[in-house]
Enzyme design. Structure first.
Site, PDB file in Angstrom:
ATOM      1  N   SER A   1       0.786  -1.221   0.000  1.00 38.29           N
ATOM      2  CA  SER A   1       0.000   0.000   0.000  1.00 38.29           C
ATOM      3  C   SER A   1       0.822   1.277   0.000  1.00 38.29           C
ATOM      4  CB  SER A   1      -0.998   0.005   1.164  1.00 38.29           C
ATOM      5  OG  SER A   1      -0.359  -0.254   2.375  1.00 38.29           O
TER       6      SER A   1
ATOM      7  N   HIS B   1       2.502   4.727   4.155  1.00 36.39           N
ATOM      8  CA  HIS B   1       1.434   5.338   3.350  1.00 36.39           C
ATOM      9  C   HIS B   1       1.759   6.789   3.019  1.00 36.39           C
ATOM     10  CE1 HIS B   1      -1.698   2.300   5.144  1.00 36.39           C
ATOM     11  NE2 HIS B   1      -0.758   1.717   4.418  1.00 36.39           N
TER      12      HIS B   1
END
Length: 380
Positions: free
Chosen positions: A131, A186
Site C-alpha cells: 500500500s 502510506h
C-alpha cells in the site's frame, strides 16, 4: 468530450504492468502459504524469512528488504484490500503515464514509503505490504487529474479527483486510528507519488510550459527528501545475522539438552539393570553427558557478546544451565571413580536442582517466543 475511461483506453489499451504486479503479489502469497504462512495471519518469523522490512535485518546489509517487503502480505484480508486498490488505481495511472513511468512511480513510492517507515519506527517494527506503493499511485492520479482538469468534464473531474482524494485521506485517518497499520509507509508513498507525478508528467501545450518550471523543483524536493531520510536512518542496535545465529544455537541446544537428559536417564537405568562397574559408568557419563554439555557451553560462549540482542538473556541463562549440568555430571563421574557415596549423592542432587532451576526459564523462553510472533507488526 469522451469520458476519461474511454480517453485513456484509446491512449493505451493494455495495462500489462498492473496485471503483472497483481499476479506477482498473488503468487508470492500462495508461495508463502505453502511455506508455512497462515491464510488469515502470518507470524513475524515467516514474514522475516520472506523479506519483510525490519531495521536490524534491513540495516545489516539486507537493504533489498525495502523492495521485497512490497510483495508481502500478512493475511488474505490485507492482500485483498491492497490488490483491489492496486487494480482500481493501477489501470488508470498506467494509462495516464505509460508503462515505464507507471512502474517508476510505483516502485519509487513503495521504496520511499518503506524507508520512511524504517525511520519513523526506529527500525523496531516488522512491516510489509504494497500500500505504500499504491498510495503513490493515488498521489500521481491526483496530479494528472488536476493537471488535465480543463480537458475533463467538470462533473467527471469532481468525481474522480475528490473521490481519489477522499479515499486517500480516509485511509490515512484510519491508519492513525487503527493499531498495526504502517501509516508512515502510506504517507511516504503518497507524497512520493505526488512528486513522481509532477516529475514524470507528459503534459502538452500551455500545461507543458507550466510544468517545465515545476518539474525541476519537484525533482530537487524528492532528492532532498531521500537525503534527509537516509541521514535519519536510526543507528543499528544489533546485527540481525547475530540474532539469527543466537536463535539457531538456542534451538540446537534445547534439542541436544532433551537428548542428553534422555541419555543420562538411560545410562543410570542400564547401570541398575546390568550392574556395570563404577568406572565404566563414569566413562559413559563423561562421554554421553559431560562432554556434550561442555561442547554446548563452549558454543553458547562463542556467540557475539552483544547485550542488545533480543536473545542475549536467553543465551546467558542456557549457558549457565549447561555449565551446571556439566559440573554435576563430572562430579558424578569423579565420585563413581573414587567410590565416594556422599559425592555421588551430592552430584545427583546437583543434577536434579539444575533441572528444576532451569525449567521455569525454559517455560519463560517458550512463552516469550510465542509472544514475539505477534509483536510490533505493521501492515501497509
Amino acid at each position: 468530450m469522451l469520458p476519461l475511461h474511454d480517453l485513456l483506453h484509446q491512449r493505451l489499451p493494455g495495462i500489462p504492468i498492473t496485471k503483472l504486479l497483481v499476479a506477482v503479489n498473488l503468487l508470492v502469497f500462495a508461495a508463502m502459504l505453502v511455506g508455512g504462512a497462515g491464510l488469515w495471519h502470518s507470524s513475524n518469523s515467516v514474514q522475516l524469512a520472506w523479506g519483510a522490512n525490519f531495521g536490524p535485518a534491513t540495516q545489516d546489509g539486507e537493504w533489498w528488504r525495502l523492495g521485497t517487503a512490497l510483495f508481502l502480505h500478512f493475511g488474505a484480508v490485507h492482500l485483498t484490500l491492497n490488490l483491489w486498490a492496486l487494480w482500481d488505481a493501477g489501470q488508470l495511472v498506467e494509462r495516464m503515464y505509460g508503462h515505464t513511468r507507471f512502474a517508476c512511480i510505483y516502485f519509487a513510492s513503495g521504496l520511499t514509503g518503506n524507508l520512511l517507515s524504517l525511520v519513523a519506527h526506529r527500525g523496531l517494527a516488522i512491516s510489509g505490504g504494497a500500500s505504500g506503493a499504491i498510495f503513490g499511485l493515488f498521489g500521481a492520479l491526483l496530479i494528472f487529474l488536476w493537471r488535465e482538469r480543463h480537458n475533463l468534464h467538470p462533473k467527471e473531474f469532481r468525481w474522480f479527483f475528490w473521490g481519489a482524494a477522499g479515499f486517500a485521506l480516509a485511509s490515512l485517518v484510519l491508519g492513525l486510528l487503527i493499531p498495526g497499520i504502517d501509516n508512515a509507509a502510506h504517507i511516504g508513498g503518497f507524497f512520493s507519488g505526488i512528486l513522481g507525478g509532477i516529475i514524470l508528467a507528459q503534459p502538452a501545450g500551455r500545461t507543458e510550459r507550466r510544468f517545465r518550471h515545476i518539474r525541476p523543483l519537484a525533482g530537487a524536493a524528492f532528492a532532498l527528501a531521500i537525503v534527509i531520510l537516509v541521514s535519519q536512518v536510526p543507528v543499528r542496535t544489533y546485527r540481525w545475522s547475530e540474532e539469527v545465529l543466537a536463535r539457531k544455537e538456542i534451538g540446537e541446544f534445547l534439542r541436544d539438552d532433551a537428548a542428553i537428559t534422555q541419555s543420562w536417564q538411560s545410562i543410570l537405568d542400564k547401570a541398575r539393570q546390568d550392574g556395570i562397574s563404577f568406572d565404566e559408568l563414569a566413562g559413559r557419563i563423561d562421554t554421553s553427558v559431560a562432554d556434550r554439555y561442555e561442547e554446548s557451553f563452549e558454543l553458547l560462549s562463542e556467540l557475539p557478546p552483544n547485550p542488545a540482542l533480543p536473545s542475549a538473556a536467553t543465551v546467558e541463562i542456557l549457558r549457565h544451565y549447561a555449565e551446571r549440568r556439566r559440573d554435576a555430571s563430572r562430579a558424578l563421574a569423579e565420585g563413581l571413580r573414587a567410590h565416594k557415596p556422599e559425592q555421588i549423592r551430592d552430584a545427583l542432587e546437583m543434577e536434579k536442582q539444575s533441572r528444576q532451576l532451569a525449567q521455569p526459564e525454559k517455560d519463560a523462553l517458550s512463552r516469550s517466543r510465542r509472544a514475539e510472533q505477534d509483536k510490533d507488526k505493521n501492515t501497509n
